[in-house]
Design a protein around this motif. Structure first.
Motif, PDB file in Angstrom:
ATOM      1  N   UNK A 109      20.678  17.095 -82.556  1.00 14.31           N
ATOM      2  CA  UNK A 109      20.476  15.859 -83.310  1.00 14.31           C
ATOM      3  C   UNK A 109      19.210  15.136 -82.854  1.00 14.31           C
ATOM      4  N   UNK A 110      18.999  15.050 -81.522  1.00 10.89           N
ATOM      5  CA  UNK A 110      17.821  14.348 -80.984  1.00 10.89           C
ATOM      6  C   UNK A 110      16.535  15.045 -81.401  1.00 10.89           C
ATOM      7  N   UNK A 111      16.523  16.376 -81.326  1.00  3.84           N
ATOM      8  CA  UNK A 111      15.309  17.131 -81.677  1.00  3.84           C
ATOM      9  C   UNK A 111      15.040  17.043 -83.181  1.00  3.84           C
ATOM     10  N   UNK A 112      16.119  17.053 -83.974  1.00  3.91           N
ATOM     11  CA  UNK A 112      15.948  16.912 -85.420  1.00  3.91           C
ATOM     12  C   UNK A 112      15.344  15.546 -85.767  1.00  3.91           C
ATOM     13  N   UNK A 113      15.850  14.478 -85.128  1.00  7.38           N
ATOM     14  CA  UNK A 113      15.311  13.133 -85.380  1.00  7.38           C
ATOM     15  C   UNK A 113      13.858  13.033 -84.937  1.00  7.38           C
ATOM     16  N   UNK A 114      13.549  13.656 -83.779  1.00  8.92           N
ATOM     17  CA  UNK A 114      12.168  13.643 -83.291  1.00  8.92           C
ATOM     18  C   UNK A 114      11.242  14.373 -84.256  1.00  8.92           C
ATOM     19  N   UNK A 115      11.741  15.448 -84.870  1.00 10.61           N
ATOM     20  CA  UNK A 115      10.944  16.209 -85.843  1.00 10.61           C
ATOM     21  C   UNK A 115      10.754  15.406 -87.130  1.00 10.61           C
ATOM     22  N   UNK A 116      11.796  14.683 -87.551  1.00 12.77           N
ATOM     23  CA  UNK A 116      11.705  13.863 -88.758  1.00 12.77           C
ATOM     24  C   UNK A 116      10.700  12.725 -88.599  1.00 12.77           C
ATOM     25  N   UNK A 117      10.576  12.204 -87.384  1.00  5.64           N
ATOM     26  CA  UNK A 117       9.595  11.144 -87.143  1.00  5.64           C
ATOM     27  C   UNK A 117       8.177  11.655 -87.360  1.00  5.64           C
ATOM     28  N   UNK A 118       7.973  12.944 -87.102  1.00  9.10           N
ATOM     29  CA  UNK A 118       6.656  13.554 -87.322  1.00  9.10           C
ATOM     30  C   UNK A 118       6.498  13.988 -88.771  1.00  9.10           C
ATOM     31  N   UNK A 119       7.590  14.496 -89.358  1.00  7.78           N
ATOM     32  CA  UNK A 119       7.558  14.921 -90.761  1.00  7.78           C
ATOM     33  C   UNK A 119       8.891  14.542 -91.411  1.00  7.78           C
ATOM     34  N   UNK A 120       8.913  13.469 -92.190  1.00 11.03           N
ATOM     35  CA  UNK A 120      10.173  12.980 -92.789  1.00 11.03           C
ATOM     36  C   UNK A 120      10.866  13.999 -93.682  1.00 11.03           C
ATOM     37  N   UNK A 121      10.160  15.038 -94.135  1.00 15.09           N
ATOM     38  CA  UNK A 121      10.750  16.036 -95.030  1.00 15.09           C
ATOM     39  C   UNK A 121      11.622  17.058 -94.304  1.00 15.09           C
ATOM     40  N   UNK A 122      11.542  17.079 -92.988  1.00 15.61           N
ATOM     41  CA  UNK A 122      12.314  18.055 -92.214  1.00 15.61           C
ATOM     42  C   UNK A 122      13.808  17.717 -92.308  1.00 15.61           C
ATOM     43  N   UNK A 123      14.595  18.691 -92.706  1.00 16.14           N
ATOM     44  CA  UNK A 123      16.047  18.486 -92.807  1.00 16.14           C
ATOM     45  C   UNK A 123      16.834  19.482 -91.960  1.00 16.14           C
ATOM     46  N   UNK A 124      16.136  20.456 -91.375  1.00 15.10           N
ATOM     47  CA  UNK A 124      16.823  21.484 -90.596  1.00 15.10           C
ATOM     48  C   UNK A 124      15.897  22.028 -89.515  1.00 15.10           C
ATOM     49  N   UNK A 125      16.471  22.316 -88.350  1.00 18.85           N
ATOM     50  CA  UNK A 125      15.702  22.968 -87.284  1.00 18.85           C
ATOM     51  C   UNK A 125      16.480  24.173 -86.778  1.00 18.85           C
ATOM     52  N   UNK A 126      15.770  25.103 -86.159  1.00 31.39           N
ATOM     53  CA  UNK A 126      16.383  26.325 -85.653  1.00 31.39           C
ATOM     54  C   UNK A 126      15.707  26.709 -84.346  1.00 31.39           C
ATOM     55  N   UNK A 127      16.433  27.413 -83.484  1.00 35.61           N
ATOM     56  CA  UNK A 127      15.871  27.849 -82.206  1.00 35.61           C
ATOM     57  C   UNK A 127      15.970  29.376 -82.105  1.00 35.61           C
ATOM     58  N   UNK A 128      14.881  29.986 -81.658  1.00 36.26           N
ATOM     59  CA  UNK A 128      14.862  31.428 -81.416  1.00 36.26           C
ATOM     60  C   UNK A 128      14.132  31.718 -80.115  1.00 36.26           C
ATOM     61  N   UNK A 129      14.503  32.795 -79.469  1.00 36.52           N
ATOM     62  CA  UNK A 129      13.801  33.208 -78.245  1.00 36.52           C
ATOM     63  C   UNK A 129      12.427  33.729 -78.641  1.00 36.52           C
ATOM     64  N   UNK A 130      11.376  33.124 -78.059  1.00 38.04           N
ATOM     65  CA  UNK A 130       9.993  33.514 -78.360  1.00 38.04           C
ATOM     66  C   UNK A 130       9.495  34.451 -77.263  1.00 38.04           C
ATOM     67  N   UNK A 131       9.388  35.716 -77.559  1.00 39.70           N
ATOM     68  CA  UNK A 131       8.975  36.709 -76.566  1.00 39.70           C
ATOM     69  C   UNK A 131       7.518  36.548 -76.161  1.00 39.70           C
ATOM     70  N   UNK A 132       6.762  35.767 -76.910  1.00 39.52           N
ATOM     71  CA  UNK A 132       5.342  35.571 -76.632  1.00 39.52           C
ATOM     72  C   UNK A 132       5.063  34.230 -75.970  1.00 39.52           C
ATOM     73  N   UNK A 133       6.132  33.524 -75.576  1.00 38.02           N
ATOM     74  CA  UNK A 133       5.960  32.149 -75.124  1.00 38.02           C
ATOM     75  C   UNK A 133       5.254  32.054 -73.771  1.00 38.02           C
ATOM     76  N   UNK A 134       5.397  33.096 -72.934  1.00 41.06           N
ATOM     77  CA  UNK A 134       4.767  33.081 -71.609  1.00 41.06           C
ATOM     78  C   UNK A 134       3.389  33.733 -71.598  1.00 41.06           C
ATOM     79  N   UNK A 135       2.916  34.153 -72.736  1.00 42.14           N
ATOM     80  CA  UNK A 135       1.585  34.768 -72.827  1.00 42.14           C
ATOM     81  C   UNK A 135       0.511  33.696 -72.629  1.00 42.14           C
TER      82      UNK A 135
END
Length: 465
Positions: free
Chosen positions: A54-80
């Motif tokens: 809920x907190x991350x969704x609200x934080x995303x909406x503050x940046x883009x009011x059109x955001x209605x859904x968020x998702x999380x996935x493991x990013x295998x390239x995140x430590x590159x």
């Protein structure tokens, strides 16, 4: 965009939760109404979804009011290192806080803040798990933080290794710095102080060393027992102590014994340690051990099944460092093999580490302490050996009384954390040297005599200590 979202998240959740549960974030996909965030691991993904969606969704909406859904996935390239679309949350938080402070300072003018030295920021009073055996020490530290130099000065904390003395000392320094930003705080260990003094002698810069410590507002010294047989260093600390005390500067000290029992230190130094308040930390009970284990696991973003946590807390009883050591092994095995801890595996691991003989994988019921005072221990010992309590407390030196007397003294010292002086007063006014000798003798005896060791353990089990 990602940095703005992370800034918004920081304003919505607690600092401790942010630093524990947010490692690195990336944006894998961004559509008009949905953002897919990349995370380091499946563990982090599960926690963010369960605790902060809920907190991350609200934080995303503050940046883009059109955001209605968020998702999380493991990013295998995140430590590159070449991946620039990643936010390292710990580093970002530090910069975020720093920018806020800079903004405030620029509004009122430049403020000079004396930096604290060697106080580890990860220790705080908030993340210290308080149990019945540490309540007094914790309360004393709280009082010192509110009024340094005036409440309980010096504060002397003692107890066995691994029970939380260093945590409380460093947390006290951090808390004072938080409330009094102009304070100059120095945390050091006895070993480091010895090295510092020896270096100053070699370089003929003793006066510079003294001047340095004269500027200290809060001096915190850990493990003073290691000043043993260092007469010149003790003398220097004595002089520094007097200077700071006369200026109402706060002094906080820890040792493994009460000041009177540090016979290797100069009497005049020991007496100064007793000028304020002396408090002890005992071994944590089952509930406290369980809470400590769970808190440390949470800080490592590691989830322990409840039955496994209870089994560990039941069997690893001596100190917090042993608990942390078992936890570190579990975390390492999980990271290397990907296998979550089970009761059977932990039972086998603890047996190899000599914590338990239980290979059934069934957690025992936690022992409940049924003793209320020293009389209960002495009564149990007298019943076990079949003699009168008067014989144990008296001065009769026959073996039938001496061994039970030594067992009683040993249990009061090692399991109840009584001082040698207090034990001596219980046993017909014996001096603390006599009590110390009795405890040492019993330790030697149980190393050689398995029958006596069994007797001592039987008494311990019968009273739940």
């Amino acid at each position: 965009m990602l940095q703005n979202i992370v800034s918004n998240i920081i304003t919505k959740i607690k600092k401790q939760d942010f630093l524990v549960y947010f490692r690195k974030l990336s944006i894998i996909d961004n559509s008009d109404s949905k953002i897919t965030f990349g995370v380091v691991s499946g563990f982090m993904k599960d926690n963010l979804e369960a605790k902060f969606y809920k907190d991350i969704l609200e934080a995303s909406k503050e940046e883009n009011p059109n955001i209605s859904e968020i998702e999380f996935k493991v990013d295998l390239n995140i430590d590159n290192p070449s991946n620039n679309d990643v936010v390292d949350c710990a580093t970002f938080y530090k910069n975020f806080v720093k920018s806020k402070k800079t903004t405030k300072v620029s509004e009122v003018g430049t403020i000079e803040i004396k930096p604290s030295k060697t106080v580890n920021g990860r220790y705080s009073l908030a993340n210290f798990i308080v149990g019945s055996d540490s309540q007094l020490a914790y309360s004393a530290c709280e009082a010192v933080c509110k009024n340094p130099g005036k409440s309980y000065n010096p504060l002397y904390i003692y107890g066995d290794v691994g029970l939380g003395k260093t945590h409380l000392l460093q947390a006290t320094g951090n808390e004072i710095l938080k409330k009094f930003k102009d304070k100059n705080i120095v945390y050091t260990t006895a070993d480091k102080f010895i090295t510092e003094y020896v270096t100053a002698v070699k370089k003929r810069s003793i006066e510079r060393l003294r001047e340095k410590y004269k500027e200290v507002d809060v001096l915190i010294i850990d493990d003073v027992q290691f000043l043993s047989k260092k007469e010149q260093t003790q003398n220097e600390l004595y002089n520094i102590f007097n200077i700071l005390y006369e200026q109402n500067k706060q002094i906080v000290i820890s040792g493994d014994r009460a000041p009177k029992e540090l016979e290797e230190l100069e009497p005049r130094l020991r007496s100064r340690f007793e000028w304020g308040i002396t408090v002890d930390i005992g071994r944590p009970d089952f509930e406290t051990r369980l809470a400590i284990l769970q808190e440390k696991a949470r800080a490592k973003e590691f989830m322990i099944p409840q039955d496994v946590a209870e089994f560990i807390a039941t069997n690893v009883t001596e100190n917090v460092r042993e608990l942390e050591g078992v936890l570190n092994q579990m975390v390492a095995e999980y990271e290397l093999s990907g296998q979550t801890p089970t009761l059977a595996k932990i039972a086998e691991k603890l047996k190899k580490l000599s914590f338990t003989n239980d290979m059934l994988g069934l957690a025992k019921e936690p022992q409940k302490t049924i003793i209320k005072s020293y009389e209960d221990i002495i009564k149990k010992v007298s019943d076990h050996f079949g003699i009168e309590t008067e014989g144990i407390l008296g001065i009769n030196r026959k073996k039938e009384f001496m061994v039970p007397r030594q067992v009683s003294m040993y249990l009061l010292k090692t399991k109840m954390n009584y001082t040698y002086e207090r034990i001596g007063n219980i046993f017909s006014g014996r001096n603390h040297a006599a009590v110390l000798y009795s405890c040492k003798q019993l330790e030697k005896m149980i190393k050689k005599d398995q029958t006596l060791l069994h007797e001592v353990n039987t008494i311990r089990d019968s009273i739940g200590i």
